[in-house]
Scaffold this motif. Structure first.
Motif, mmCIF file in Angstrom:
data_model
loop_
_atom_site.group_PDB
_atom_site.id
_atom_site.type_symbol
_atom_site.label_atom_id
_atom_site.label_comp_id
_atom_site.label_asym_id
_atom_site.label_seq_id
_atom_site.Cartn_x
_atom_site.Cartn_y
_atom_site.Cartn_z
ATOM 1 N N THR A 66 0.848 -1.185 0.000
ATOM 2 C CA THR A 66 0.000 0.000 0.000
ATOM 3 C C THR A 66 0.885 1.236 0.000
ATOM 4 O O THR A 66 1.834 1.334 0.788
ATOM 5 N N TYR A 67 0.564 2.170 -0.890
ATOM 6 C CA TYR A 67 1.324 3.406 -1.057
ATOM 7 C C TYR A 67 0.357 4.566 -0.827
ATOM 8 O O TYR A 67 -0.608 4.741 -1.577
ATOM 9 N N ILE A 68 0.610 5.350 0.217
ATOM 10 C CA ILE A 68 -0.321 6.410 0.612
ATOM 11 C C ILE A 68 0.018 7.712 -0.114
ATOM 12 O O ILE A 68 1.161 8.166 -0.113
ATOM 13 N N SER A 78 -4.138 -10.093 11.456
ATOM 14 C CA SER A 78 -4.142 -11.267 12.322
ATOM 15 C C SER A 78 -2.755 -11.640 12.825
ATOM 16 O O SER A 78 -2.618 -12.545 13.659
ATOM 17 N N MET A 79 -1.704 -10.949 12.350
ATOM 18 C CA MET A 79 -0.350 -11.149 12.875
ATOM 19 C C MET A 79 -0.101 -10.293 14.108
ATOM 20 O O MET A 79 0.974 -10.348 14.700
ATOM 21 N N GLY A 80 -1.086 -9.458 14.461
ATOM 22 C CA GLY A 80 -0.941 -8.587 15.620
ATOM 23 C C GLY A 80 -0.418 -7.211 15.294
ATOM 24 O O GLY A 80 -0.164 -6.411 16.200
ATOM 25 N N GLN A 81 -0.274 -6.909 14.004
ATOM 26 C CA GLN A 81 0.203 -5.592 13.592
ATOM 27 C C GLN A 81 -0.926 -4.571 13.645
ATOM 28 O O GLN A 81 -2.058 -4.859 13.253
ATOM 29 N N SER A 82 -0.594 -3.378 14.111
ATOM 30 C CA SER A 82 -1.557 -2.280 14.161
ATOM 31 C C SER A 82 -0.791 -0.983 13.969
ATOM 32 O O SER A 82 0.152 -0.702 14.708
ATOM 33 N N SER A 83 -1.172 -0.195 12.966
ATOM 34 C CA SER A 83 -0.448 1.045 12.706
ATOM 35 C C SER A 83 -1.304 1.979 11.872
ATOM 36 O O SER A 83 -2.334 1.577 11.320
ATOM 37 N N VAL A 84 -0.877 3.229 11.793
ATOM 38 C CA VAL A 84 -1.493 4.226 10.919
ATOM 39 C C VAL A 84 -0.415 4.711 9.964
ATOM 40 O O VAL A 84 0.652 5.144 10.398
ATOM 41 N N ILE A 85 -0.688 4.595 8.667
ATOM 42 C CA ILE A 85 0.303 5.008 7.672
ATOM 43 C C ILE A 85 -0.183 6.251 6.939
ATOM 44 O O ILE A 85 -1.382 6.433 6.707
ATOM 45 N N ARG A 86 0.790 7.089 6.563
ATOM 46 C CA ARG A 86 0.521 8.397 5.979
ATOM 47 C C ARG A 86 1.387 8.606 4.738
ATOM 48 O O ARG A 86 2.223 7.747 4.438
ATOM 49 N N PRO A 87 1.221 9.717 4.007
ATOM 50 C CA PRO A 87 2.039 9.945 2.812
ATOM 51 C C PRO A 87 3.526 9.774 3.100
ATOM 52 O O PRO A 87 4.046 10.262 4.106
ATOM 53 N N GLY A 88 4.192 9.041 2.213
ATOM 54 C CA GLY A 88 5.596 8.709 2.396
ATOM 55 C C GLY A 88 5.796 7.332 2.981
ATOM 56 O O GLY A 88 6.873 6.745 2.870
ATOM 57 N N ASP A 89 4.753 6.788 3.632
ATOM 58 C CA ASP A 89 4.830 5.443 4.199
ATOM 59 C C ASP A 89 4.472 4.405 3.136
ATOM 60 O O ASP A 89 3.575 4.613 2.315
ATOM 61 N N VAL A 90 5.177 3.281 3.176
ATOM 62 C CA VAL A 90 4.870 2.134 2.323
ATOM 63 C C VAL A 90 4.690 0.925 3.229
ATOM 64 O O VAL A 90 5.514 0.665 4.102
ATOM 65 N N GLN A 91 3.615 0.196 3.011
ATOM 66 C CA GLN A 91 3.272 -0.984 3.802
ATOM 67 C C GLN A 91 3.362 -2.211 2.894
ATOM 68 O O GLN A 91 2.763 -2.223 1.819
ATOM 69 N N MET A 92 4.129 -3.213 3.304
ATOM 70 C CA MET A 92 4.266 -4.437 2.513
ATOM 71 C C MET A 92 3.822 -5.630 3.352
ATOM 72 O O MET A 92 4.335 -5.835 4.462
ATOM 73 N N GLN A 116 -3.290 0.459 -3.791
ATOM 74 C CA GLN A 116 -3.027 -0.895 -3.297
ATOM 75 C C GLN A 116 -2.617 -1.749 -4.480
ATOM 76 O O GLN A 116 -3.306 -1.790 -5.505
ATOM 77 N N ILE A 117 -1.485 -2.428 -4.311
ATOM 78 C CA ILE A 117 -0.820 -3.113 -5.418
ATOM 79 C C ILE A 117 -0.540 -4.562 -5.026
ATOM 80 O O ILE A 117 -0.037 -4.820 -3.923
ATOM 81 N N TRP A 118 -0.859 -5.489 -5.919
ATOM 82 C CA TRP A 118 -0.627 -6.906 -5.682
ATOM 83 C C TRP A 118 0.423 -7.418 -6.660
ATOM 84 O O TRP A 118 0.366 -7.143 -7.868
ATOM 85 N N ILE A 119 1.366 -8.191 -6.115
ATOM 86 C CA ILE A 119 2.411 -8.831 -6.909
ATOM 87 C C ILE A 119 2.355 -10.329 -6.637
ATOM 88 O O ILE A 119 2.291 -10.753 -5.480
ATOM 89 N N VAL A 120 2.376 -11.136 -7.686
ATOM 90 C CA VAL A 120 2.342 -12.585 -7.532
ATOM 91 C C VAL A 120 3.683 -13.052 -6.975
ATOM 92 O O VAL A 120 4.733 -12.731 -7.535
ATOM 93 N N PRO A 121 3.702 -13.805 -5.870
ATOM 94 C CA PRO A 121 4.970 -14.221 -5.274
ATOM 95 C C PRO A 121 5.638 -15.352 -6.061
ATOM 96 O O PRO A 121 4.989 -16.038 -6.861
ATOM 97 N N ASP A 122 6.936 -15.536 -5.795
ATOM 98 C CA ASP A 122 7.672 -16.610 -6.466
ATOM 99 C C ASP A 122 7.655 -17.908 -5.663
ATOM 100 O O ASP A 122 8.300 -18.891 -6.044
ATOM 101 N N VAL A 188 5.047 1.522 -15.686
ATOM 102 C CA VAL A 188 5.053 2.841 -15.051
ATOM 103 C C VAL A 188 3.624 3.238 -14.743
ATOM 104 O O VAL A 188 2.731 3.118 -15.593
ATOM 105 N N HIS A 189 3.407 3.704 -13.511
ATOM 106 C CA HIS A 189 2.106 4.242 -13.116
ATOM 107 C C HIS A 189 2.305 5.653 -12.576
ATOM 108 O O HIS A 189 3.109 5.856 -11.658
ATOM 109 N N VAL A 190 1.583 6.609 -13.152
ATOM 110 C CA VAL A 190 1.643 7.988 -12.672
ATOM 111 C C VAL A 190 0.565 8.158 -11.604
ATOM 112 O O VAL A 190 -0.628 8.082 -11.895
ATOM 113 N N ALA A 191 1.004 8.374 -10.375
ATOM 114 C CA ALA A 191 0.064 8.488 -9.259
ATOM 115 C C ALA A 191 -0.626 9.838 -9.243
ATOM 116 O O ALA A 191 -1.805 9.937 -8.891
ATOM 117 N N ARG A 192 0.108 10.898 -9.582
ATOM 118 C CA ARG A 192 -0.487 12.237 -9.686
ATOM 119 C C ARG A 192 0.431 13.142 -10.479
ATOM 120 O O ARG A 192 1.596 12.843 -10.708
#
Length: 239
Positions: A66-68, A78-92, A116-122, A188-192
Motif C-alpha cells: 500500500t502506497y499512501i 491477524s499477525m498482531g500488527q496495528s499502525s497508521v500510515i501516511r504519505p511517504g509510508d509504504v506498507q508491505m 493498493q498493489i498486488w504482486i504474484v509471489p515466487d 510505469v504508473h503515474v500516481a499524480r
C-alpha cells in the motif's frame, strides 16, 4: 516499445464510501486484455471516505503493498500488527499461508487516497510477514528511489519476487534516466501530476507497459509522483 493506457480507460467502481479505479482486472471489473502484466497483478487507485474502509478479510499467497498519497490509513491484521500510515509510508504484507487484515480511513472526515498493489509471489506457503517504512519526499525528489526489492537493497522493503519498485517525484527540470537490465520489462504508473517518459506525456492515472526498452528517461514533471516496476519478461502473471 511503450504501450500507454490512459487513466480514463481503467476500470471503475463506486460504492459510496469508496471510489476505485482499476488498472487491471479486479472484482467486478474484467477485461481479458488487462489481466496484470508480468508478476504485477493489481493496481487499485482508491479514495476512501472518512470513517469507512475495508473490514477484516483474508488473503493468501500474494504480495500486497500500500502506497499512501493523501490522508491516513489505519491497518490491523491477524499477525498482531496495528499502525497508521501516511504519505511517504509504504506498507508491505506477504500473505503467505494466510492472513486477515482491515484497512480503514483513520479520519472521520477527511479522504484517504492510496494505491493498493498486488504482486504474484515466487513461492507459496511461506509464513505471513509485515513490513512498513517511511521514504522522505527529499529522498524521492528528482530521482527514482528504490522502495521494494527481493534483497532489501538500499533499505527497501522485501518482496518474494524478482521485482524492483521505484518511486519518484519530478517537477520542472528534474530528470532521471534509468537503465534496465537486458530483456527486462517495466511498468510505469503515474500516481499524480504529469511528466514525460521517453518524450511521451503521461498524466495522473496513466499506465505504461514497457517491453524491449532498456533506457527510460523521466522528466518535465508537473508535480508528478510516479511508480516504476522493474519486472521479469513474462506477459501475464503466473498464478
Amino acid at each position: 516499445m511503450i504501450e500507454i493506457r490512459r487513466s480514463a480507460q481503467r476500470g471503475e467502481a463506486h460504492f459510496g464510501w469508496l471510489h476505485a479505479r482499476h488498472s487491471f482486472s479486479f472484482g467486478g471489473y474484467f477485461d481479458p486484455q488487462q489481466v496484470g502484466f508480468s508478476d504485477l497483478l493489481v493496481i487499485n487507485d482508491d479514495r476512501i471516505q472518512g470513517g469507512t474502509g475495508f473490514g477484516m478479510h483474508p488473503h493468501r499467497d500474494m504480495e500486497i503493498f500500500t502506497y499512501i498519497l493523501e490522508g491516513a490509513l489505519a491497518h490491523q491484521d491477524s499477525m498482531g500488527q496495528s499502525s497508521v500510515i501516511r504519505p511517504g509510508d509504504v506498507q508491505m504484507m506477504s500473505a503467505g499461508t494466510g492472513v486477515r487484515h482491515s484497512e480503514f480511513n483513520a479520519s472521520a472526515t477527511e479522504l484517504v487516497h492510496l494505491l493498493q498493489i498486488w504482486i504474484v509471489p515466487d513461492r507459496k506457503g511461506v509464513p505471513p510477514r509485515y513490513h512498513e517504512r517511511h521514504f522522505d519526499a527529499a529522498d524521492k525528489r528528482g530521482r527514482l528511489r528504490l522502495i521494494i526489492s527481493p534483497d532489501e537493497a538500499e533499505g527497501s522493503l522485501p518482496v518474494y519476487q524478482d521485482v524492483r519498485v521505484y518511486a519518484g517525484l519530478f517537477d520542472g527540470d528534474e530528470a532521471q534516466t534509468l537503465t534496465l537490465a537486458p530483456e527486462r520489462y517495466a511498468y510505469v504508473h503515474v500516481a499524480r501530476g504529469s511528466l514525460e517518459l521517453n518524450g511521451q506525456r503521461l498524466h495522473a492515472g496513466d499506465g505504461a507497459r514497457i517491453r524491449h526498452e532498456q533506457v527510460l528517461t523521466f522528466g518535465q514533471g508537473q508535480q508528478a509522483e510516479v511508480l516504476l516496476f522493474d519486472l521479469r519478461p513474462n506477459e501475464l502473471p503466473v498464478m
